[in-house]
Design an enzyme around this catalytic site. Structure first.
Site, PDB file in Angstrom:
ATOM      1  N   ASP A 199      -5.105  -4.924  13.631  1.00  0.00           N
ATOM      2  CA  ASP A 199      -6.482  -5.067  14.112  1.00  0.00           C
ATOM      3  C   ASP A 199      -7.265  -5.934  13.121  1.00  0.00           C
ATOM      4  OD1 ASP A 199      -6.937  -3.470  11.938  1.00  0.00           O
ATOM      5  OD2 ASP A 199      -7.890  -1.827  13.028  1.00  0.00           O
ATOM      6  N   GLU A 255      -7.623   5.115  20.332  1.00  0.00           N
ATOM      7  CA  GLU A 255      -7.362   3.674  20.278  1.00  0.00           C
ATOM      8  C   GLU A 255      -8.101   2.943  21.393  1.00  0.00           C
ATOM      9  OE1 GLU A 255      -6.159   1.812  18.019  1.00  0.00           O
ATOM     10  OE2 GLU A 255      -5.484   3.441  16.721  1.00  0.00           O
ATOM     11  N   CYS A 260      -8.005  -0.842  -5.426  1.00  0.00           N
ATOM     12  CA  CYS A 260      -6.995  -1.170  -4.422  1.00  0.00           C
ATOM     13  C   CYS A 260      -5.571  -1.001  -4.955  1.00  0.00           C
ATOM     14  CB  CYS A 260      -7.195  -2.619  -3.966  1.00  0.00           C
ATOM     15  SG  CYS A 260      -5.982  -3.135  -2.742  1.00  0.00           S
ATOM     16  N   TYR A 287      -1.725  -4.841  20.880  1.00  0.00           N
ATOM     17  CA  TYR A 287      -2.199  -4.130  19.688  1.00  0.00           C
ATOM     18  C   TYR A 287      -2.150  -2.623  19.907  1.00  0.00           C
ATOM     19  CZ  TYR A 287      -5.057  -1.578  16.590  1.00  0.00           C
ATOM     20  OH  TYR A 287      -5.463  -0.599  15.738  1.00  0.00           O
ATOM     21  N   CYS A 311     -10.875  -2.841   1.168  1.00  0.00           N
ATOM     22  CA  CYS A 311     -10.826  -4.292   1.363  1.00  0.00           C
ATOM     23  C   CYS A 311     -11.837  -4.669   2.448  1.00  0.00           C
ATOM     24  CB  CYS A 311      -9.408  -4.711   1.746  1.00  0.00           C
ATOM     25  SG  CYS A 311      -9.144  -6.471   1.554  1.00  0.00           S
TER      26      CYS A 311
HETATM   27 FE1  SF4 Z   1      -8.278  -6.633  -0.621  1.00  0.00          FE
HETATM   28 FE2  SF4 Z   1      -6.958  -5.228  -2.401  1.00  0.00          FE
HETATM   29 FE3  SF4 Z   1      -6.683  -7.877  -2.342  1.00  0.00          FE
HETATM   30 FE4  SF4 Z   1      -8.941  -6.796  -3.204  1.00  0.00          FE
HETATM   31  S1  SF4 Z   1      -6.963  -6.570  -4.135  1.00  0.00           S
HETATM   32  S2  SF4 Z   1      -8.744  -8.486  -1.763  1.00  0.00           S
HETATM   33  S3  SF4 Z   1      -9.131  -5.010  -1.905  1.00  0.00           S
HETATM   34  S4  SF4 Z   1      -6.064  -6.458  -0.744  1.00  0.00           S
END
Ligand code: SF4
Length: 362
Positions: A149, A48, A211, A131, A201
């Site tokens: 983060d 970290e 996702c 953090y 993401c």
């Molecule tokens: Fe991010 Fe998942 Fe939303 Fe797409 S669906 S913007 S990858 S959180």
């Protein structure tokens, strides 16, 4: 933010969906415990600190070398500071390395070599901010702590379609994360969120189709995922200038000196230079700052380096000093320069000076 309120059915499914995704797609990182293995607080803490302002790829290369050299918090605490700074070379931000060493000593002296297992206990140690304390408490001790983060900020801003720019959006993001952290596997949840941000993401072209949160994600539904998080315009970085003095004695050694313990690159070794500041120094100021008497030749070109808060441009003056010259600092044979804890900017000065010398000999 409705769909990430705890009252809505989606909120209850978000953590399990993410953990199930993590179980299949977690990144293998050198400091991470394998599934079923207990995490090692020393490795978690070390990673970290290294990851503050440094990428996973860069840290990956350093981490193994560092833990081979300092395999435990006891070994690190017992090592001289110069050894630690030397091993840290290339990671930048040397204040972190000094704090790292101070922290290891505090853990050994005040906690019998065991890291405190709460956010508050961790925050009391040198170099551990909010953090990092949250991340270590969650990852090493499975505490229900929020470790937010840059990756996590991005994921959450998108999930909840937060339009507020960063950094103003931070409290809202923390609040959402706080509601999502599950009772069990808080450490895995923290790491899963980081992995989701790093691999799915992503800042550009998020892979929403892969996702686990795609059906709950508001930014995806609105078609604005890639635009989030919004950021407040940053002020441009100023440029500071200075002059470095490359002095060689007839025996082939070079004059170096140690920077003051506090401040930028504190305690690191440097090629002597003028003060670094905006605007240009007069010739007289430059002459006054020279660490030794010599006749100076300005080398062609400049050395450029960017720090967190400013760009630096260094002119380099080259001089030959007499055999008896002392100067402010210490003399190091050219072939032993690599043993010195030189920060990156100073390595650039050295290669600039040596490169010009080599070219002019041709
Ligand atoms: Fe991010 Fe998942 Fe939303 Fe797409 S669906 S913007 S990858 S959180």
């Amino acid at each position: 933010m409705g769909m990430v309120d705890e009252s809505t059915p989606e909120a209850a499914t978000l953590a399990p969906a993410l953990l199930a995704w993590y179980d299949r797609h977690r990144r293998l990182l050198p400091w991470r415990a394998l599934p079923g293995q207990p995490p090692d607080a020393y490795r978690v803490w070390l990673s970290e600190i290294m990851l503050q302002q440094t990428t996973v790829v860069t840290v990956g290369a350093y981490f193994d070398r560092f833990v081979t050299r300092f395999p435990s918090v006891h070994a690190l605490a017992a090592a001289p500071l110069d050894d630690v700074l030397h091993a840290w070379q290339g990671l930048g931000y040397y204040a972190r390395a000094r704090n790292l060493h101070a922290c290891a000593r505090a853990v050994v002296a005040e906690h019998a070599g065991r890291f405190p297992d709460t956010e508050e206990g961790l925050r009391a140690l040198p170099g551990i901010g909010a953090y990092t304390a949250g991340a270590i408490a969650a990852i090493a001790f499975d505490r229900k702590a929020a470790a937010v983060d840059g990756n996590v900020e991005r994921v959450i801003a998108r999930l909840a379609a937060l339009e507020t720019p960063l950094p103003e959006a931070k409290p809202a993001i923390r609040a959402v994360v706080g509601r999502l952290v599950p009772e069990a596997r808080a450490g895995d949840f923290a790491q899963a969120l980081m992995d989701l941000g790093a691999t799915v993401c992503t800042p550009r072209a998020p892979k929403c189709i892969l996702c686990p949160w795609q059906s709950a994600c508001r930014a995806r539904a609105l078609g604005i995922a890639e635009e989030l998080p919004r950021r407040r315009e940053k002020a441009a970085k100023p440029t500071r200038r200075g002059t470095a003095f490359w002095v060689v004695r007839p025996d082939g050694s070079v004059l170096l000196r140690k920077r003051p313990e506090s401040g930028l690159l504190g305690g690191m070794v440097e090629v002597p230079s003028t003060e670094w500041r905006e605007g240009r120094a007069s010739e007289i100021e430059v002459q006054k700052a020279a660490p030794v008497r010599a006749s100076w030749i300005k080398l062609p070109g400049t050395v450029r380096h960017t720090f967190t808060h400013f760009h630096l441009e260094l002119a380099v003056l080259s001089g030959e000093a007499s055999a008896r010259a002392k100067g402010e600092g210490f003399w190091v044979p050219l072939d032993r320069l690599s043993e010195q804890a030189l920060p990156t900017v100073m390595k650039k000065v050295v290669s600039h000076a040596l490169g010009v010398a080599r070219r002019s000999r041709r």
